[in-house]
Design a protein around this motif. Structure first.
Motif, short mmCIF file in Angstrom:
data_model
loop_
_atom_site.label_atom_id
_atom_site.label_comp_id
_atom_site.label_asym_id
_atom_site.label_seq_id
_atom_site.Cartn_x
_atom_site.Cartn_y
_atom_site.Cartn_z
N THR A 2 0.90 -1.06 0.02
CA THR A 2 -0.12 0.23 -0.05
C THR A 2 0.82 1.13 0.08
OG1 THR A 2 -1.73 -1.09 1.36
CG2 THR A 2 -1.93 1.14 1.10
N SER A 3 0.90 1.92 -1.02
CA SER A 3 1.68 3.04 -1.19
C SER A 3 1.24 4.33 -0.48
CB SER A 3 1.90 3.47 -2.55
OG SER A 3 2.68 2.48 -3.37
N LEU A 4 2.01 4.97 0.43
CA LEU A 4 1.84 6.17 0.99
C LEU A 4 1.89 7.19 0.11
CD1 LEU A 4 2.41 5.17 4.63
CD2 LEU A 4 0.19 5.33 3.66
N THR A 27 -1.21 -3.28 13.90
CA THR A 27 -2.12 -2.64 12.85
C THR A 27 -2.69 -1.40 13.46
OG1 THR A 27 -3.01 -4.81 12.22
CG2 THR A 27 -4.37 -3.15 11.57
N PRO A 28 -2.32 -0.21 12.36
CA PRO A 28 -2.72 1.13 12.82
C PRO A 28 -4.27 1.45 12.64
CG PRO A 28 -1.93 1.20 10.68
CD PRO A 28 -1.72 -0.26 11.21
N SER A 29 -4.82 2.27 13.32
CA SER A 29 -6.23 2.61 13.23
C SER A 29 -6.04 3.61 11.89
CB SER A 29 -6.52 3.64 14.38
OG SER A 29 -5.70 4.88 14.39
N PRO A 30 -7.45 3.75 11.38
CA PRO A 30 -7.44 4.60 10.34
C PRO A 30 -6.98 5.94 10.48
CG PRO A 30 -9.51 3.51 10.44
CD PRO A 30 -8.71 3.23 11.56
N ASP A 34 -3.79 7.78 8.48
CA ASP A 34 -3.79 9.22 7.92
C ASP A 34 -2.50 9.94 8.42
OD1 ASP A 34 -6.14 9.06 6.63
OD2 ASP A 34 -7.38 9.72 8.19
N ASN A 35 -2.10 9.83 9.43
CA ASN A 35 -0.85 10.66 10.17
C ASN A 35 0.22 9.96 9.56
OD1 ASN A 35 -2.09 12.15 12.03
ND2 ASN A 35 -2.16 10.77 13.63
N LEU A 36 0.33 8.66 8.96
CA LEU A 36 1.61 8.00 8.47
C LEU A 36 1.72 8.51 6.91
CD1 LEU A 36 1.04 4.31 9.58
CD2 LEU A 36 2.95 5.76 10.25
N LYS A 37 0.56 9.03 6.49
CA LYS A 37 0.78 9.46 5.14
C LYS A 37 1.37 11.05 5.23
CE LYS A 37 -3.52 7.57 3.26
NZ LYS A 37 -4.88 7.73 2.98
N LEU A 79 3.16 6.11 18.66
CA LEU A 79 1.81 5.61 18.89
C LEU A 79 0.74 6.22 18.01
CD1 LEU A 79 2.04 5.86 22.78
CD2 LEU A 79 1.64 3.54 21.34
N LEU A 80 0.76 7.64 17.60
CA LEU A 80 0.01 8.06 16.90
C LEU A 80 -0.03 8.05 15.29
CD1 LEU A 80 -0.28 11.37 18.81
CD2 LEU A 80 -1.88 9.46 18.70
N GLY A 81 1.14 7.46 15.04
CA GLY A 81 1.87 7.26 13.38
C GLY A 81 2.34 8.72 13.13
#
Length: 150
Positions: A2-4, A27-30, A34-37, A79-81
């Motif tokens: 999955t490309s960010l 597994t990250p939450s949605p 979004d933060n990882l993006k 923890l929040l990405g």
């Protein structure tokens, strides 16, 4: 995969050897995705700053279980990405990377020279970036921090 962004994937920013070894779900939450993006976009800027050299991420998102297992701070942005630890061997040492980022105009909340790697983090939504620059010192399994790159 999955490309960010062009050079960073969700899998790259969530893989954890500790999670795999200990059977911990990472597994990250949605919201964390979004933060990882945002982190991936920042890492793209870092990559460009470093001369488009490959940036190797060693830690991105950490679930609470993974964060506890690695001894992460209870308020870690991982923890929040919103954080990543990385190196860029083809550019230079983690210290050289930190100096390059610190001298740039990149917007980050926290940049930490951790000795063997670089930590970069973003602020939570609607919070201005502090551009806090620190060096970590480790003793007896505990980290302490001083301002600047030492």
């Amino acid at each position: 995969m999955t490309s960010l962004t062009t050079h960073f994937t969700l899998e790259e920013l969530t893989i954890s050897q500790t999670a795999t070894r200990r059977g911990i779900d990472n597994t990250p939450s949605p919201a964390a995705v979004d933060n990882l993006k945002k982190v991936a976009a920042l890492l793209e800027q870092v990559r460009t700053l470093l001369g488009t050299k490959p940036v190797l991420v060693s830690s991105g998102y950490r679930s609470p279980g993974v964060n506890a297992a690695v001894g992460g701070a209870s308020n870690s942005r991982h923890l929040l990405g919103l954080a990543a630890d990385f190196t860029c061997p083809s550019f230079g040492s983690p210290k050289a990377i930190c100096k390059e980022i610190a001298e740039s105009e990149l917007a980050f909340d926290q940049l930490i020279f951790e000795g063997a790697w670089v930590h970069i983090g973003l602020p939570p939504d609607n919070t201005p970036s502090r551009r806090q620059i620190l060096t970590a010192h480790f003793q007896n399994g505990m980290a302490s921090y001083m301002e600047g790159i030492a």
